[in-house]
Design a protein around this motif. Sequence first.
Motif, mmCIF file in Angstrom:
data_model
loop_
_atom_site.group_PDB
_atom_site.id
_atom_site.type_symbol
_atom_site.label_atom_id
_atom_site.label_comp_id
_atom_site.label_asym_id
_atom_site.label_seq_id
_atom_site.Cartn_x
_atom_site.Cartn_y
_atom_site.Cartn_z
ATOM 1 N N MET A 56 0.834 -1.174 0.000
ATOM 2 C CA MET A 56 0.000 0.000 0.000
ATOM 3 C C MET A 56 0.888 1.250 0.000
ATOM 4 S SD MET A 56 -2.489 1.437 2.938
ATOM 5 C CE MET A 56 -4.171 1.311 2.450
ATOM 6 N N ILE A 57 0.536 2.211 -0.817
ATOM 7 C CA ILE A 57 1.275 3.469 -0.934
ATOM 8 C C ILE A 57 0.660 4.516 0.005
ATOM 9 C CG2 ILE A 57 1.768 5.393 -2.497
ATOM 10 C CD1 ILE A 57 3.484 3.039 -3.120
ATOM 11 N N HIS A 58 1.515 5.218 0.727
ATOM 12 C CA HIS A 58 1.108 6.297 1.622
ATOM 13 C C HIS A 58 1.717 7.587 1.083
ATOM 14 C CE1 HIS A 58 -0.037 3.211 4.596
ATOM 15 N NE2 HIS A 58 1.042 2.591 4.151
ATOM 16 N N LEU A 59 0.886 8.565 0.756
ATOM 17 C CA LEU A 59 1.356 9.818 0.168
ATOM 18 C C LEU A 59 1.681 10.843 1.245
ATOM 19 C CD1 LEU A 59 -1.291 10.106 -2.682
ATOM 20 C CD2 LEU A 59 1.016 9.132 -2.828
ATOM 21 N N PHE A 60 2.609 11.763 0.936
ATOM 22 C CA PHE A 60 2.904 12.862 1.849
ATOM 23 C C PHE A 60 3.280 14.110 1.061
ATOM 24 C CE2 PHE A 60 7.103 10.977 1.215
ATOM 25 C CZ PHE A 60 7.926 12.086 1.068
ATOM 26 N N ASN A 61 3.083 15.250 1.702
ATOM 27 C CA ASN A 61 3.539 16.540 1.211
ATOM 28 C C ASN A 61 4.444 17.074 2.310
ATOM 29 O OD1 ASN A 61 3.819 19.346 0.722
ATOM 30 N ND2 ASN A 61 1.970 19.308 -0.533
ATOM 31 N N SER A 62 5.694 17.366 1.991
ATOM 32 C CA SER A 62 6.652 17.741 3.034
ATOM 33 C C SER A 62 6.207 18.965 3.828
ATOM 34 C CB SER A 62 8.049 17.936 2.454
ATOM 35 O OG SER A 62 8.054 18.978 1.516
ATOM 36 N N ALA A 63 5.468 19.885 3.210
ATOM 37 C CA ALA A 63 5.022 21.100 3.905
ATOM 38 C C ALA A 63 3.996 20.803 4.991
ATOM 39 C CB ALA A 63 4.446 22.096 2.899
ATOM 40 N N SER A 64 3.280 19.687 4.892
ATOM 41 C CA SER A 64 2.240 19.389 5.881
ATOM 42 C C SER A 64 2.660 18.337 6.905
ATOM 43 C CB SER A 64 0.957 18.948 5.167
ATOM 44 O OG SER A 64 1.183 17.758 4.439
ATOM 45 N N LEU A 65 3.924 17.901 6.875
ATOM 46 C CA LEU A 65 4.406 16.939 7.869
ATOM 47 C C LEU A 65 4.562 17.631 9.226
ATOM 48 C CD1 LEU A 65 7.163 15.179 5.747
ATOM 49 C CD2 LEU A 65 4.969 14.191 6.431
ATOM 50 N N PRO A 66 4.286 16.927 10.318
ATOM 51 C CA PRO A 66 4.457 17.528 11.646
ATOM 52 C C PRO A 66 5.922 17.866 11.912
ATOM 53 C CG PRO A 66 3.827 15.205 11.828
ATOM 54 C CD PRO A 66 3.800 15.559 10.377
ATOM 55 N N ALA A 96 6.972 18.620 -6.944
ATOM 56 C CA ALA A 96 8.083 18.901 -6.032
ATOM 57 C C ALA A 96 7.619 18.930 -4.579
ATOM 58 C CB ALA A 96 8.747 20.217 -6.408
ATOM 59 N N ASP A 97 8.424 18.313 -3.717
ATOM 60 C CA ASP A 97 8.201 18.217 -2.269
ATOM 61 C C ASP A 97 7.050 17.308 -1.886
ATOM 62 O OD1 ASP A 97 10.378 19.905 -1.755
ATOM 63 O OD2 ASP A 97 9.114 21.675 -2.002
ATOM 64 N N GLN A 98 6.552 16.535 -2.825
ATOM 65 C CA GLN A 98 5.555 15.507 -2.533
ATOM 66 C C GLN A 98 6.224 14.146 -2.694
ATOM 67 O OE1 GLN A 98 2.475 16.423 -5.411
ATOM 68 N NE2 GLN A 98 1.353 17.624 -3.886
ATOM 69 N N GLY A 99 5.659 13.141 -2.054
ATOM 70 C CA GLY A 99 6.250 11.817 -2.168
ATOM 71 C C GLY A 99 5.329 10.734 -1.660
ATOM 72 N N ALA A 100 5.923 9.555 -1.502
ATOM 73 C CA ALA A 100 5.191 8.380 -1.046
ATOM 74 C C ALA A 100 6.137 7.441 -0.317
ATOM 75 C CB ALA A 100 4.563 7.663 -2.246
ATOM 76 N N MET A 136 10.662 10.940 -3.028
ATOM 77 C CA MET A 136 10.263 12.336 -2.904
ATOM 78 C C MET A 136 10.651 13.043 -4.187
ATOM 79 S SD MET A 136 10.906 15.189 0.029
ATOM 80 C CE MET A 136 12.386 15.993 -0.572
ATOM 81 N N VAL A 137 9.713 13.800 -4.735
ATOM 82 C CA VAL A 137 9.969 14.520 -5.978
ATOM 83 C C VAL A 137 10.812 15.749 -5.662
ATOM 84 C CG1 VAL A 137 8.922 15.776 -7.898
ATOM 85 C CG2 VAL A 137 7.838 13.687 -7.023
ATOM 86 N N ILE A 138 11.953 15.835 -6.326
ATOM 87 C CA ILE A 138 12.838 16.991 -6.189
ATOM 88 C C ILE A 138 12.542 18.004 -7.295
ATOM 89 C CG2 ILE A 138 15.236 17.754 -6.282
ATOM 90 C CD1 ILE A 138 15.994 15.100 -4.981
ATOM 91 N N GLY A 139 12.180 17.484 -8.475
ATOM 92 C CA GLY A 139 11.881 18.372 -9.591
ATOM 93 C C GLY A 139 10.881 17.757 -10.542
ATOM 94 N N GLY A 140 10.138 18.630 -11.224
ATOM 95 C CA GLY A 140 9.217 18.171 -12.250
ATOM 96 C C GLY A 140 7.987 17.482 -11.687
ATOM 97 N N GLN A 141 7.387 16.628 -12.525
ATOM 98 C CA GLN A 141 6.200 15.876 -12.148
ATOM 99 C C GLN A 141 6.417 14.399 -12.400
ATOM 100 O OE1 GLN A 141 3.024 17.718 -14.439
ATOM 101 N NE2 GLN A 141 2.365 18.782 -12.586
#
Length: 186
Positions: free
Chosen positions: A1-11, A151-155, A136-141
Amino acid sequence: MIHLFNSASLPVTPWRNGGGETREIISYPPGETEFDWRISIATIAADGDFSAFPGIDRIITLLDGEVELYCNDRLRQRLTVNQPYSFPGEDRISARLPAGASHDFNIMARRGSYVPAAGTTKSAFSPPVEAAGVVMVIGGQWQHGQTLLAADQGAWWENQGGHFVPLSNDALLLWGTLLPSFNHGL
């Protein structure tokens, strides 16, 4: 199972020594005090010592800034942006910041249980099926199934991470995998 994250919303957790903060993506198994592996993004705001983690293998990847790592007051490594650097968690490491605050991506794995690896790619990425891991995406889509990542999103995942496909010319993906040690004959 994949869990998504956005680095700006991490605690955000400030460091006890006041030298920075950590945004934890996952500590696995979740809710356990003793982790098998842990993945986070850190801000190093001041020169200082790294916390010791005996029995843990660490990989640090500089995302921005300048960081010099010292061991026993000797320069050990100048980190290069987007270039993973591995070291044992029991080493007495201190960081010096020639140009001020920096950000880095960290993978920690309990030695004897997991073997960590990390890198960057501009090409499609499919981790080994038996590997836990993170991207984690460093650049592009990038695309994973029906999910678009910028960028700054990942799984992160426990196994069967699937397939990540670049969608733009500036695509750059930071990846980390954690293979159970028995897969390496350890």
